[in-house]
Design an enzyme around this catalytic site. Sequence first.
Site, PDB file in Angstrom:
ATOM      1  N   ASP A 147     -13.121  -2.327   6.027  1.00 12.96           N
ATOM      2  CA  ASP A 147     -12.173  -3.568   6.426  1.00 12.96           C
ATOM      3  C   ASP A 147     -10.884  -2.986   7.168  1.00 12.96           C
ATOM      4  O   ASP A 147      -9.933  -3.625   6.820  1.00 12.96           O
ATOM      5  CB  ASP A 147     -12.202  -4.504   5.494  1.00 12.96           C
ATOM      6  CG  ASP A 147     -11.727  -5.918   6.420  1.00 12.96           C
ATOM      7  OD1 ASP A 147     -11.521  -6.967   5.655  1.00 12.96           O
ATOM      8  OD2 ASP A 147     -11.785  -6.054   7.666  1.00 12.96           O
ATOM      9  N   ALA A 177       3.328  -0.191  -2.638  1.00 16.70           N
ATOM     10  CA  ALA A 177       3.636   0.384  -1.536  1.00 16.70           C
ATOM     11  C   ALA A 177       4.808  -0.078  -0.712  1.00 16.70           C
ATOM     12  O   ALA A 177       4.964  -1.104  -0.259  1.00 16.70           O
ATOM     13  CB  ALA A 177       2.416   0.208  -0.543  1.00 16.70           C
ATOM     14  N   GLU A 197      -1.065   0.134  -7.304  1.00 15.61           N
ATOM     15  CA  GLU A 197       0.127   0.906  -6.878  1.00 15.61           C
ATOM     16  C   GLU A 197       0.642  -0.015  -5.811  1.00 15.61           C
ATOM     17  O   GLU A 197       0.291  -0.753  -5.069  1.00 15.61           O
ATOM     18  CB  GLU A 197      -0.656   2.136  -5.792  1.00 15.61           C
ATOM     19  CG  GLU A 197       0.399   3.032  -5.426  1.00 15.61           C
ATOM     20  CD  GLU A 197      -0.290   4.062  -4.425  1.00 15.61           C
ATOM     21  OE1 GLU A 197      -1.319   4.071  -4.502  1.00 15.61           O
ATOM     22  OE2 GLU A 197       0.490   4.898  -3.689  1.00 15.61           O
TER      23      GLU A 197
END
Length: 272
Positions: free
Chosen positions: A140, A95, A93
């Site tokens: 993380d 962003a 995806e």
Amino acid sequence: DIPPRPKKTWELSNFDIGRLLGRGKFGNVYLAREKESQFVVALKVLFKRQIGESNVEHQVRREIEIQSHLRHPHILRLYAYFHDDVRIYLILEYAPQGTLFNALQAQPLKRFDERQSATYIKSLCSALLYLHERDIIHRDIKPENLLLGHKGVLKIADFGWSVHEPNSMRMTLCGTVDYLPPEMVQGKPHTKNVDLWSLGVLCYELLVGHAPFFSKNYDETYKKILKVEYKLPEHISKAATHLISKLLVLNPAHRLNLDQVMVHPWIIAHTQ
Ligand SMILES: CC(=O)NC[C@@H]1CCN(c2c(Cl)cnc3[nH]c(-c4cn(C)nc4C)nc23)C1
């Protein structure tokens, strides 16, 4: 946006490749567009040789296996992957608003207000609940690994090996140590509660503009982490101070859990 239909196989020629989005140890991330659908994605290219030499094939396989099955509004989608004899390609995806790391730097005071910070923490908390329900930990979470989608919606965007954009300064050979919880600094086995510690570190950094244990070198940072030694500026609200103090707790079992974070007065007061 309807993601590309999972074809039986994808190949590089299906995509127009755009600009470099980020560079990393195992490869780079490019803006890309699937030709037939014109669907825009982020294409992460990993070199098999580097992966082989660093002996992380199993980690790559596991991360791809996990990531491709996750469906959550605050977790970046891995739509599909393919490989040729030299590289592995992850179709991710895209962003559009980049990393939270960059968004933080772009703020006039290099920090977010309490409403914006609480919004990010709540989004992250709901993603972590989803991951913990599936026994996935240690995502993380740090600003470099958090991306902002349409309308600035937060997305966890790491697969276990971090990539960093061309200009993120804080990368060291194994990435910043600012977010490591005491149990990991001491090399003890880590549980889901490491994410609670990192959530506390992130909450501090969003409100203050730098990490709580930031120091001039590793050893200083480690010492402060193990002593949970941090100070909060005056402008931080009492509610935020309380939440941070309940997450930055030495004993992992005594940290506030995600359900409690979701209903904490600071989150309730600053998000709808
Ligand atoms: C550690 C880490 O994940 N850093 C970001 C990686 C590099 C680009 N990656 C992206 C990934 Cl995997 C997905 N979408 C992205 N969008 C961007 C981006 C957009 N702008 C305006 N600037 C950037 C940068 N980057 C990505 C992931």
